[in-house]
Design a protein around this motif. Structure first.
Motif, mmCIF file in Angstrom:
data_model
loop_
_atom_site.group_PDB
_atom_site.id
_atom_site.type_symbol
_atom_site.label_atom_id
_atom_site.label_comp_id
_atom_site.label_asym_id
_atom_site.label_seq_id
_atom_site.Cartn_x
_atom_site.Cartn_y
_atom_site.Cartn_z
ATOM 1 N N TRP A 25 29.464 -21.718 -61.931
ATOM 2 C CA TRP A 25 30.172 -20.547 -62.452
ATOM 3 C C TRP A 25 30.088 -20.452 -63.981
ATOM 4 O O TRP A 25 29.882 -19.355 -64.521
ATOM 5 N N PRO A 26 30.245 -21.561 -64.733
ATOM 6 C CA PRO A 26 30.075 -21.451 -66.191
ATOM 7 C C PRO A 26 28.685 -20.973 -66.590
ATOM 8 O O PRO A 26 28.535 -20.250 -67.588
ATOM 9 N N GLY A 39 29.571 -17.867 -68.265
ATOM 10 C CA GLY A 39 29.894 -18.386 -69.593
ATOM 11 C C GLY A 39 31.335 -18.850 -69.717
ATOM 12 O O GLY A 39 31.769 -19.190 -70.823
ATOM 13 N N ARG A 40 32.076 -18.890 -68.621
ATOM 14 C CA ARG A 40 33.481 -19.281 -68.666
ATOM 15 C C ARG A 40 33.786 -20.320 -67.586
ATOM 16 O O ARG A 40 33.177 -20.311 -66.520
ATOM 17 N N MET A 41 34.754 -21.176 -67.887
ATOM 18 C CA MET A 41 35.144 -22.224 -66.955
ATOM 19 C C MET A 41 36.182 -21.691 -65.972
ATOM 20 O O MET A 41 37.081 -20.932 -66.346
ATOM 21 N N SER A 42 36.058 -22.084 -64.721
ATOM 22 C CA SER A 42 37.088 -21.748 -63.735
ATOM 23 C C SER A 42 38.274 -22.692 -63.898
ATOM 24 O O SER A 42 38.182 -23.743 -64.530
ATOM 25 N N SER A 43 39.390 -22.309 -63.302
ATOM 26 C CA SER A 43 40.604 -23.118 -63.392
ATOM 27 C C SER A 43 40.515 -24.313 -62.449
ATOM 28 O O SER A 43 40.315 -24.147 -61.240
ATOM 29 N N ARG A 68 27.776 -25.161 -74.167
ATOM 30 C CA ARG A 68 26.554 -25.706 -73.569
ATOM 31 C C ARG A 68 26.878 -26.902 -72.678
ATOM 32 O O ARG A 68 27.612 -27.802 -73.084
ATOM 33 N N ASN A 69 26.325 -26.890 -71.471
ATOM 34 C CA ASN A 69 26.390 -28.020 -70.549
ATOM 35 C C ASN A 69 27.798 -28.603 -70.434
ATOM 36 O O ASN A 69 28.034 -29.767 -70.767
ATOM 37 N N CYS A 116 25.279 -20.785 -71.964
ATOM 38 C CA CYS A 116 26.024 -20.332 -70.786
ATOM 39 C C CYS A 116 26.688 -19.001 -71.113
ATOM 40 O O CYS A 116 27.623 -18.980 -71.908
ATOM 41 N N PRO A 117 26.278 -17.888 -70.523
ATOM 42 C CA PRO A 117 25.128 -17.718 -69.624
ATOM 43 C C PRO A 117 23.816 -17.719 -70.393
ATOM 44 O O PRO A 117 23.811 -17.500 -71.610
ATOM 45 N N PRO A 118 22.694 -17.927 -69.712
ATOM 46 C CA PRO A 118 21.403 -17.967 -70.401
ATOM 47 C C PRO A 118 21.010 -16.596 -70.943
ATOM 48 O O PRO A 118 21.417 -15.565 -70.410
ATOM 49 N N PRO A 119 20.194 -16.554 -71.992
ATOM 50 C CA PRO A 119 19.690 -15.273 -72.509
ATOM 51 C C PRO A 119 18.657 -14.669 -71.565
ATOM 52 O O PRO A 119 18.308 -15.261 -70.536
#
Length: 684
Positions: free
Chosen positions: A465-466, A470-474, A554-555, A568-571
């Motif tokens: 999901w990240p 580009g965002r972390m889940s809970s 990143r990572n 995150c997310p990739p271009p």
């Protein structure tokens, strides 16, 4: 797609260095030698360099602008970027998953009480047929291919997936095929002969009207999408890997998807042939399945289950790839026994094509033949057991970080073992004859499919999901959803084993009150609502994190595979420069030279193509730009399929717009041709 190839002695000499050392790949010395040879043999700028100066920010901006899809509605229709298509595949597949789950919840509520009148027999037949068809044809295989469409090019270090326009076409075909089926259901023309559509029940004598016709065309339609994706993924894995990513450095997830793609190539034509023969029996008057006219009703079962049982592993094998990826990351070490894992995946694929008759043990096939399929059905547990022991060894030897994605993997171990044990029981002909078409089989099916594929899939969605948003889940909501799903799943399906052993048949819309089945059915229905609540929490977690989740960076997991080597997310172009791989887990491998490839055009969609075995640079190919013709061609194909349901001549006249769409799709564009010629003629 135009290409530029290196010839004879002008090719890089990296392959010699790769062959001279264990593990293959492009070593630092051999890659420098190859780059030097290229520099002497070809004019500067004519070839990529394996050891080059990083691109400037201006070049990076131009590169990603070149690979971006146009904005607006027209750009949305024309999009060919694999990440955009992969996201659409995922959203659409989960949309069908929710629809199929609601149908199941409707059925489960009907069965909570004996002699319940919530649903009548006709609607119930449509419900269980639509549920099974949706889950097997519109969710299970497409969602695995959807994840691969997004992730595989990133794992391979590629800028794009192979045949990007065909990838977009495959998505539109899949979407329109699914909508066609649900549009029929909404107008009381939903399929009602079961997701397996056994003849003669699904034949013209017992199923008049257009319900089965829509089902048969949907099967042929959506399996076309699966076949196209298989071709795309095989080509991507074999030819678009980053330099140095030899076959023995492929991520296990990519191995799983490669094996799955080859299985699709062999399995899907069988069901497409079966459904085409069925609809010609119904519409044209052929007699493929009519014993009175020289046909054979069992032919349908052979063709269908030759696809149907490998399909279980088309769902299961990608799940094994998810498990390997997640375990390696959260155990902080490479998966133990890499060669054994790869061979187990391949062995599972081969054995999967020798099991289909265990769905037909109740037919009058020769007993000696049944015994061979019993042996095969038991033997296929061996490669799965090998992988389980390798995963346990990885966890035992690692520093385990128990996050929500890993919880779903641990649940996979528990549920898969139970489903595998009941599978071994059903492989025995005497027991199978006793529980055939009972709820015991329903329980086994869901333990294998949901436990063996959906739980790893949900863990994989949280894991990647990240990378997608580009965002972390809970983490807290992830754990809540896990426990609700795990408890709800077992409360729903474990009682079905007991119901089957007590004699409750499957595919019945109600049952007498004096049979003693009401208590277990009520318990299963409560579990189904808990399962639905868990899925709702899971989806809410994704929505909330997408809107306001913590930035991933990143990572964020500290993973070792290449998809996390970008942002995150990739271009749009995935990477600023094509990376060079020096190990099976590139991000865990100490930095070495060369680290990247330069020399590819930034104003044209150019992709480095490498050799199949050792991933040595071979040539560079120009990839097509966005176009609306895959979308319009898919509309034309949809028109042809729907038209043919009402008259066989629709299959003839409907090919006219299909031919027009495909012709315009491949017609040379002046702008693209001029742009390519300008780059070819530019001074070097």
């Amino acid at each position: 797609m135009s290409t530029r190839r290196w010839k004879g002695s002008d090719r890089p000499e990296a392959a010699e260095g790769a062959a001279a050392r264990p593990g293959g790949g492009v070593s630092a010395g051999s890659a420098r030698t190859g780059a030097h040879r290229l520099g002497r043999s070809l004019p500067a700028g004519e070839r990529p360099e394996l050891n080059a100066v990083p691109p400037t920010p201006q070049q990076v901006a131009r590169l990603h602008a070149t690979w971006s899809d146009p904005p607006g509605l027209w750009g949305w229709i024309s999009a060919v970027n694999h990440k955009a298509i992969g996201r659409r595949f995922l959203v659409t597949a989960f949309g069908f998953f929710i629809a199929g789950g609601l149908l199941a919840l409707w059925m489960r509520t009907q069965l909570a009480r004996a002699e319940n009148g919530l649903v009548g027999p006709d609607l119930y037949n449509q419900l269980f047929t639509m549920h099974g068809t949706t889950m097997m044809f519109l969710f299970a295989v497409p969602v695995m291919q959807a994840v691969s469409v997004y992730i595989t090019p990133l794992m391979l270090g590629a800028r794009s997936i192979a045949f990007p326009r065909m990838n977009a076409f495959a998505y539109w075909v899949y979407l329109f095929g699914g909508l066609m089926l649900f549009a029929a259901f909404a107008t009381n023309t939903g399929a009602d002969a079961g997701w397996f559509a056994y003849v003669p029940l699904s034949g013209p004598d017992y199923s008049p009207g257009k319900r089965v016709d829509f089902w048969a065309q949907m099967v042929t339609f959506t399996e076309l999408s699966a076949l196209l994706e298989a071709v795309i993924l095989i080509t991507t894995v074999f030819k678009l890997r980053a330099p140095g990513m030899t076959l023995n450095r492929l991520p296990l997830f990519v191995w799983g998807m490669l094996v799955t793609a080859f299985m699709v190539m062999f399995a899907m034509p069988a069901v497409m042939l079966a459904s085409t023969a069925l609809i010609t029996d119904r519409l044209v008057g052929t007699h493929f399945y009519n014993p009175g006219e020289g046909g054979d009703a069992l032919l349908w079962q052979h063709l269908f289950w030759f696809f149907g049982h490998p399909e279980v592993y088309l769902i299961f094998i990608p799940g094994l790839g998810f498990v390997s990826t997640i375990i390696a990351t959260f155990a902080r070490r490479p998966v133990f026994g890499y060669p054994a894992m790869v061979l187990a995946l391949i062995a599972t694929a081969f054995l999967a094509f020798g099991l289909w008759v265990h769905h037909m043990f109740a037919t009058n096939l020769p007993e000696m033949g049944k015994s061979f399929f019993t042996a095969s059905s038991m033997l296929i547990a061996v490669p799965s057991a090998i992988q389980i022991f390798c995963w346990l060894a990885t966890l035992a030897g690692g520093r385990v970080n128990l996050k929500a994605p890993l919880l779903f993997v641990l649940a996979f171990f528990f549920i898969l073992v139970l489903g595998g044990l009941t599978g071994l029981m059903l492989a025995s002909v005497p027991l199978d004859l006793q529980v055939h078409d009972s709820y015991f089989v329903v329980a086994h099916l869901h333990y294998v499919l949901l436990g063996g594929a959906v739980f790893p899939l949900l863990g994989a969605v949280l894991y990647w999901w990240p990378l997608i948003t580009g965002r972390m889940s809970s983490e807290r909501l992830g754990r809540w959803s896990f426990w609700l799903l795990f408890i709800g799943f077992n409360v729903t399906f474990f009682p079905m084993h007991l119901l089957g052993l007590e004699g409750m048949p499957r595919r019945v819309y109600t049952y007498p009150a004096d049979r003693g089945w009401e208590g277990l059915n009520l318990l299963a229905t409560v579990g189904a609502w808990v399962l639905a609540a868990g899925l709702l929490v899971f989806l809410f977690n994704l929505w909330r994190s997408w809107r306001q989740g913590e930035r991933a960076g990143r990572n964020p997991w500290g993973a070792g595979t290449l998809e996390w080597g970008s942002t995150c997310p990739p271009p749009a172009a995935n990477f600023d420069a094509t990376p060079v791989v020096h190990g099976a887990y590139p991000l865990w491998t100490p930095p070495r030279e060369p680290s990247q490839v330069a020399g590819l055009a930034v104003d044209q969609r150019e992709q480095l193509v490498t050799t199949v075995l050792d991933a040595v640079p071979d040539h560079r190919a120009s990839f097509p730009e966005p176009t609306p013709w895959p979308f319009l061609s898919a509309l034309a194909v949809t028109l042809c399929f729907v038209w043919s349901i009402f008259t066989p001549w629709g299959a003839v006249y409907g090919l006219i717009p299909v031919a027009i769409g495909l012709t315009l799709w491949f017609w040379p564009r002046r702008r693209e041709t001029a742009k390519h010629l300008a780059i070819e003629r530019a001074p070097r």
